[in-house]
Design a protein around this motif. Structure first.
Motif, PDB file in Angstrom:
ATOM      1  N   GLN A 415       1.184  -0.879  -0.230  1.00 40.87           N
ATOM      2  CA  GLN A 415      -0.165   0.079   0.294  1.00 40.87           C
ATOM      3  C   GLN A 415       1.342   1.127   0.423  1.00 40.87           C
ATOM      4  O   GLN A 415       1.949   1.254  -0.060  1.00 40.87           O
ATOM      5  N   TRP A 416       0.360   2.519   0.452  1.00 39.59           N
ATOM      6  CA  TRP A 416       1.210   3.644   0.610  1.00 39.59           C
ATOM      7  C   TRP A 416       2.504   3.626   1.047  1.00 39.59           C
ATOM      8  O   TRP A 416       3.292   4.677   0.300  1.00 39.59           O
ATOM      9  N   TYR A 428      -1.005  -7.632   7.370  1.00 39.28           N
ATOM     10  CA  TYR A 428      -1.788  -7.233   6.945  1.00 39.28           C
ATOM     11  C   TYR A 428      -2.236  -5.233   7.279  1.00 39.28           C
ATOM     12  O   TYR A 428      -2.389  -5.130   8.624  1.00 39.28           O
ATOM     13  N   PRO A 429      -2.018  -4.866   6.106  1.00 39.31           N
ATOM     14  CA  PRO A 429      -2.239  -3.200   6.543  1.00 39.31           C
ATOM     15  C   PRO A 429      -3.625  -2.837   7.014  1.00 39.31           C
ATOM     16  O   PRO A 429      -4.652  -3.055   6.588  1.00 39.31           O
ATOM     17  N   SER A 525      -0.826  -1.823  10.657  1.00 42.36           N
ATOM     18  CA  SER A 525      -1.130  -3.384  10.646  1.00 42.36           C
ATOM     19  C   SER A 525      -0.455  -4.486  11.871  1.00 42.36           C
ATOM     20  O   SER A 525      -0.431  -3.873  12.097  1.00 42.36           O
ATOM     21  N   LEU A 526      -0.942  -5.557  10.717  1.00 45.28           N
ATOM     22  CA  LEU A 526      -0.958  -7.158  11.619  1.00 45.28           C
ATOM     23  C   LEU A 526       0.564  -7.802  11.385  1.00 45.28           C
ATOM     24  O   LEU A 526       0.275  -7.911   9.872  1.00 45.28           O
ATOM     25  N   ASP A 527       0.996  -8.210  12.226  1.00 43.66           N
ATOM     26  CA  ASP A 527       1.888  -9.337  11.505  1.00 43.66           C
ATOM     27  C   ASP A 527       1.026 -10.419  10.818  1.00 43.66           C
ATOM     28  O   ASP A 527       0.106 -11.248  11.239  1.00 43.66           O
ATOM     29  N   ALA A 528       2.152 -11.885  10.783  1.00 43.37           N
ATOM     30  CA  ALA A 528       1.493 -13.115   9.837  1.00 43.37           C
ATOM     31  C   ALA A 528       0.886 -13.219  10.686  1.00 43.37           C
ATOM     32  O   ALA A 528      -0.496 -14.732  10.786  1.00 43.37           O
TER      33      ALA A 528
END
Length: 693
Positions: A415-416, A428-429, A525-528
């Protein structure tokens, strides 16, 4: 034209002396008011921007459009970038012992010449000088700007690209065809003051200065300019610098993201700019911008992020298939553009009176796909809407983090915040999942209900798109809570104090803004594993721009955005786009005011926030206390925008704390900055459409 020539011509026409004076005065006033040179047509103009060590001069005249950058300091550089083919010519010098500054003695003028085979080359010629005993030429790079960018940042040049200079008397020239034999590139230095030794070292003249006449040109095909009433509808603010920036970057084929580094199409930049500029763009220009996005859709409806053109495309094809094809290569690695298209199209075709009137004709017009297939605007749009539904279906059915929209496998950006570490290592943005995906679903439902898409829908399309409204509600309710970060108030104060000491900035205002209870904010964001990355950020701006959050949610979003730095994002130099105050020291060191997506100010983000605040204040359902807090935030934001107005058309800027206050610092002005800002950025020109309160 010389003044005496003007008078003789006027005399031949038997004008009075008073008429001579009036005519000359009017011409001078108009020339000063526009800041533009006279040219061959109404698309001709030039303007200059100085940022830190960089002097930028941008010119468009006839078939020549070019951005000259003169880099002063110890590491001298001359770059000329062309919108044609996103091509360029650059010259880097060996480091100087002491800093020196370029002077632009004669501004660039458009030049058209022929290569040895009689094919046209379009470019510029200018004169520049510098006070230095000698300068040594390090490397000339003539190619696509992406090749120049790689050399500038990483020191890498593909082996096919370098060309040896030829020296004749006091002239040094680099010239070659493109790798596929098409018209290529030319860069020449005429040493007007000083001497050339062995084609590599230039020694100053008796006055201690070196003066050069530089000619740079490209053989790539010029673009078709948009300007005047074809670009703007007359309702724009009178901001010459923003208008110059937008005009230089606007073409019928596409809008360019920014110069000098991104003189080509970027999907995200185009869509955000179209949304923010919509009130002042002429319909033809707005439709050209949207068409450029639709023309580059992937087979599943994906929005292209960037295109590889001209010699960069040739290099890529050569590596992959051994061919010398210049067929553009489209990059679909970014995911946010997929969910920006529908909200922007709906805002134009449904909410804008001119767009609504033209909707049927526009949707039935040719999308002009780059892959030479046949598709109307409406057909291409439906392809994207089906992508929106298919990629959001899993979470709508089972709202857990594993069903969110993730970055593509193997990618660290999508994303940006696309600088690699922009999401703090997350997968996960926040913006894509909490805001853009539901906004795209809501826009899809509106377009479907309006009936404007009926001619382009089959029964399967209609069935699939009919689930958009319900899916949007699930995403709105469930996605944001997965990103929530909560920190004990005492721990928050300790973190703020330590971070402020680390940065050398005061903590008093930030500490005073911490309430008695816990501190909450959305993670970037979220990590994996679904764990929030605790970096505060500015991306709730998208909800103000595209959504209608409940008043209590809106109140929290705005309050969080405007917390004083280093607790939140607000500084006297502007709203920083990220703050790692609650992250571990390792992440803090990757989100500094020297990092591209660190604690820096992006002009377009402030503009989008200003537009979003105005949009929310137009609502009639806000309680008075919420409205009052939004107006306070609006005034605070505009104070920051006004304070940094000279930088407003730039891509981004940094800051320093000195003399008891935050001060604007051009990004790229310091040797420690990771890269440099574009002097002309498309989405930074949007202040033409955004009015102060």
């Amino acid at each position: 034209m010389q003044r005496d020539e003007t008078i003789r011509i006027a005399g031949r026409r038997a004008r009075s002396f008073l008429e001579h004076v009036v005519a000359v005065c009017i011409a001078l006033v108009l020339l000063l008011a526009t800041g533009c040179t006279a040219g061959s047509d109404d698309t001709s103009f030039h303007f200059e921007v100085t940022e830190g060590l960089n002097l930028n001069h941008l010119t468009r005249d006839g078939e020549s459009a070019a951005h000259l950058l003169l880099r002063s300091g110890r590491n001298l550089r001359i770059v000329v970038a062309f919108p044609a083919g996103n091509s360029g010519a650059g010259l880097w010098f060996e480091p100087l012992a002491t800093s020196a500054d370029w002077v632009l003695d004669t501004p660039p003028e458009a030049q058209t010449s022929k290569d040895p085979r009689g094919r046209p080359l379009h470019g510029i010629r200018f004169e520049a000088s510098i006070a230095a005993p000698e300068v040594a030429l390090k490397r000339a790079v003539l190619s696509n700007v992406r090749v120049l960018r790689d050399y500038d940042q990483f020191g890498f040049v593909p082996t096919e690209i370098p060309v040896a200079p030829t020296t004749s008397d006091n002239t040094v020239t680099w010239a070659r065809d493109r790798l596929d034999g098409a018209p290529g590139y030319r860069l020449s230095l005429d040493v007007l003051d000083g001497t050339v030794a062995a084609g590599r070292t230039i020694t100053a003249g008796a006055d201690g200065r070196i003066k050069l006449r530089v000619t740079a040109a490209t053989g790539d095909t010029p673009l078709t300019p948009l300007s005047g009433s074809a670009l703007l509808n007359g309702r724009e603010r009178q901001l010459d610098s923003a208008k110059n920036t937008l005009t230089f970057l606007s073409y019928r084929e596409k809008f360019l993201a920014g110069s000098w580094r991104f003189n080509t199409y970027f999907g995200r930049d185009t869509l955000i700019s179209m949304m923010l500029l919509k009130p002042v763009l002429a319909p033809d220009a707005l439709e050209a911008g949207i068409r450029a996005v639709l023309a580059r859709l992937g087979p599943e409806g994906q929005v292209a992020h960037e295109e590889a053109l001209s010699e960069f495309a040739i290099l890529t094809h050569q590596r992959k298939s051994g061919t010398l094809s210049d067929t553009p290569i489209l990059d679909y690695s970014m995911i946010d553009g997929n969910y920006l298209l529908a909200p922007v199209v709906a805002a134009y075709l449904l909410d804008d009176p001119a767009g609504a009137e033209r909707a049927s004709a526009y949707l039935n017009s040719d999308a002009a796909p780059l892959d030479k297939t046949t598709a109307s605007i409406g057909q291409a749009l439906v392809r994207n809407l089906r992508l929106v539904l298919s990629t959001t279906e899993a979470f709508a059915r089972d709202p857990r983090y594993g069903n969110l929209i993730a970055l593509q496998e193997g990618r660290d950006a999508g994303q940006w915040r696309d600088s690699g570490i922009g999401l703090g290592g997350g997968r996960y943005p926040y913006d894509v999942n909490a805001i853009l995906a539901p906004a795209a679903l809501e826009a899809t439902a509106r377009l479907l209900d309006n009936g404007v898409l009926d001619p382009f829908l089959n029964s399967d399309d209609r069935m699939e798109l009919s689930f958009a409204a319900a899916a949007a509600k699930t995403w709105r309710a469930e996605a944001p809570r997965l990103f929530a970060v909560t920190i004990d108030g005492g721990q928050a104060k300790d973190a703020i104090s330590a971070y402020a000491e680390k940065l050398g900035v005061p903590a008093q205002d930030a500490l005073a803004a911490v309430d008695q209870g816990p501190v909450t904010f959305p993670a970037v964001s979220l990590d994996a594993a679904g764990t929030p990355i605790p970096i505060a950020h500015s991306d709730d701006t998208f909800d103000l721009l595209f959504g209608s959050p409940p008043p209590e949610v809106l109140d929290t979003q705005v309050s969080t955005l405007f917390r004083p730095f280093p607790f939140g994002l607000m500084t006297g130099a502007g709203l920083v786009v990220a703050n790692p105050v609650f992250a571990d020291p390792g992440l803090q060191d990757q989100f500094t005011n020297r990092d591209y997506h660190g604690t820096v100010v992006w002009s377009w983000m402030q503009a989008a926030l200003a537009s979003g605040l105005a949009r929310q204040l137009d609502r009639t359902d806000l309680p008075q206390p919420v409205r009052d807090r939004l107006r306070t935030a609006q005034r605070t934001l505009w104070q920051a925008i006004t304070a940094a107005e000279p930088m407003s058309n730039s891509e981004l800027w940094s800051w320093r704390f000195a003399d008891g206050r935050y001060q604007v610092a051009p990004y790229g002005a310091n040797e420690g900055d990771v890269t440099e800002s574009n002097a002309a950025q498309l989405w930074s020109s949007v202040y033409l459409a955004i009015t102060p309160p």
